[in-house]
Write a protein that holds these residues in place. Structure first.
Motif, PDB file in Angstrom:
ATOM      1  N   HIS A   1       0.906  -1.285  -0.190  1.00 44.70           N
ATOM      2  CA  HIS A   1      -0.007  -0.097   0.027  1.00 44.70           C
ATOM      3  C   HIS A   1       0.913   1.103  -0.161  1.00 44.70           C
ATOM      4  O   HIS A   1       0.311   2.506  -0.170  1.00 44.70           O
ATOM      5  CB  HIS A   1      -1.122   0.007   0.969  1.00 44.70           C
ATOM      6  N   HIS A   2       2.166   1.287   0.118  1.00 45.74           N
ATOM      7  CA  HIS A   2       2.932   2.283   0.146  1.00 45.74           C
ATOM      8  C   HIS A   2       3.461   2.802  -1.244  1.00 45.74           C
ATOM      9  O   HIS A   2       4.029   3.739  -1.570  1.00 45.74           O
ATOM     10  CB  HIS A   2       4.330   2.285   1.096  1.00 45.74           C
TER      11      HIS A   2
ATOM     12  N   TYR B   1       3.777  -6.561  12.549  1.00 47.79           N
ATOM     13  CA  TYR B   1       5.343  -7.100  12.983  1.00 47.79           C
ATOM     14  C   TYR B   1       5.390  -7.539  14.100  1.00 47.79           C
ATOM     15  O   TYR B   1       6.496  -8.048  14.447  1.00 47.79           O
ATOM     16  CB  TYR B   1       6.077  -6.043  12.572  1.00 47.79           C
TER      17      TYR B   1
HETATM   18  O1  3YP Z   1       3.946  -1.255   7.816  1.00 45.22           O
HETATM   19  C1  3YP Z   1       4.328  -0.435   6.826  1.00 45.22           C
HETATM   20  C2  3YP Z   1       5.870  -0.191   6.959  1.00 45.22           C
HETATM   21  C3  3YP Z   1       6.187   0.952   8.027  1.00 45.22           C
HETATM   22  C4  3YP Z   1       7.636   1.381   8.218  1.00 45.22           C
HETATM   23  C5  3YP Z   1       8.327   1.827   7.077  1.00 45.22           C
HETATM   24  C6  3YP Z   1       9.574   2.486   7.471  1.00 45.22           C
HETATM   25  C7  3YP Z   1       9.299   2.808   8.978  1.00 45.22           C
HETATM   26  C8  3YP Z   1       7.996   2.282   9.162  1.00 45.22           C
HETATM   27  N1  3YP Z   1       3.496   0.144   6.314  1.00 45.22           N
HETATM   28  O2  3YP Z   1       2.171  -0.234   6.281  1.00 45.22           O
END
Ligand code: 3YP
Ligand code: ZN
Length: 369
Positions: free
Chosen positions: A142-143, A312
């Protein structure tokens, strides 16, 4: 009513190595080597709990296919695609684009299978083979934006599937609900000007990406009003999230009347996650799922396809994932042994400052027609 489930062991072979690039080993700075936060464990343990709990016998197994280059290029630039393909041939792989989203040799094929897995699940839901379903894919998506991966994401899995649903499956109005604790900036960016795709992101305020997901991000041009962001304060628990579901998500979906609901499902909003500070419990995820199913039943024949994102804590994420997929399947809940501990934490109920933020976003829902 059938519930689809998609997982493939090769998702566990997506190699993110050590935490290189994100507080990775740097002895002079006192940083010790450690496995990358986005590793196979949480996904593998969700799958194994689904099997061991017996829920697997209530699910229709959906087999993933690889997304084609053409399907990936519907949302990504050719430069991005070709760079991932090239670095995937390197002996130690490469990075999706931000320096802390590594992948190993062959990482392109696994990322293409994750995107294709979400496409396959959407096809199964739209065709009616299943009513709803969960695609437990990795890497997340999603990013990722048009020209780069980001935040552990290589390709925009859900955006690629939504584009496929629009262009190939004839689905006209698609709503995306993102309850991953980080802003669904990538998905939002692909449809920012599109009034036929409503994106709603519930996330911890300004957690990741930096300066992303403010409630003022509302879409542009014809798409204005069709991006909704709910930047919840840190410490928001089940009460705050359910208030947001009832005051923002459900009313927005009822006004938008989607033909299909997609969910970017991350469990990093849970009470024990290392990468955020929310308090969601498995019961909170179960109730959010139930709320969405009620709206989907009313609006689009129950059609919901979920795509796995973050989360996580290898110990608690499995119980949150199980709660969501059990609910999709209408199965009896498997007891979450952590529930007494996490649901008993102070602050689980709706707090005044959380209510104020949600009410501010709720006032924007009226722009959806
Ligand atoms: O779970 C994620 C990744 C987030 C991390 C990416 C770099 C620091 C936080 N996005 O939904
Ligand atoms: Zn996340």
């Amino acid at each position: 009513m059938a519930t689809g489930y998609l997982y493939h062991e090769i998702f566990g072979w997506h190699d993110t190595g050590s935490n290189a690039g994100l507080f990775g080993a740097d002895p002079a700075a006192g940083l010790q080597p450690y496995m990358h936060l986005e590793n196979a464990e949480t996904k593998r343990r969700i799958h194994e709990l689904i099997v061991v709990s017996g829920l697997i016998d209530r699910l229709e197994r959906v087999r993933p296919r690889h997304a084609s280059e053409e399907e990936i290029l519907k949302v990504h630039t050719r430069d991005h695609l070709e760079r991932i393909q090239a670095e995937s041939r390197w002996p130690k792989g490469g990075d999706a684009g931000d320096g802390f989203s590594p992948f190993g040799k062959g990482g392109y094929e696994i990322a293409a299978l994750a995107a294709g897995g979400v496409i396959t699940m959407v096809e199964a839901v739209v065709s009616g083979d299943v009513t709803n379903g969960y695609a437990l894919v990795r890497p997340p998506g999603h990013h990722a934006v048009a020209g780069s991966g980001m935040g552990f994401c290589v390709f925009g899995n859900l955006a690629i599937a939504a584009r496929h649903a629009r262009d190939v499956l004839g689905v006209r109005r698609i709503a995306v609900v993102d309850w991953d604790v980080h802003h669904g900036n990538g998905t939002q960016s692909f449809f920012y000007g599109d009034p036929d795709v409503l994106t709603i992101s519930l996330h911890q305020d300004n957690c990741f990406p930096p300066d992303s997901g403010a409630l003022t991000e509302r879409g542009d041009g014809a798409g204005f009003g069709y991006a909704l962001n709910v930047p919840l304060p840190p410490g928001t628990g089940d009460g705050g999230y359910l208030y947001a579901m009832d005051r923002v998500v459900a009313p927005a979906l009822q006004r938008f009347r989607p033909d299909l609901i997609l969910v970017a499902s991350g469990f990093d909003g849970s009470a024990m996650d290392p990468l955020a500070r929310q308090l969601l419990t498995s019961e909170g995820y179960r109730t959010m799922t139930r709320r969405l199913m009620e709206v989907a039943e009313d609006l689009c024949g129950g059609r919901i396809a979920m795509s796995h994102e973050g989360g996580y804590n290898p110990v608690y994420v499995p119980f949150c994932g199980l709660a969501v997929i059990e609910t999709l399947a209408g199965a009896e809940p498997f007891a979450d042994p952590f529930l007494p501990v996490v649901s008993g934490m102070a602050g689980q109920d709706l707090q005044p400052h959380q209510k104020a933020l949600v009410d501010e976003v709720a006032a924007l829902v009226g722009d959806i027609s």
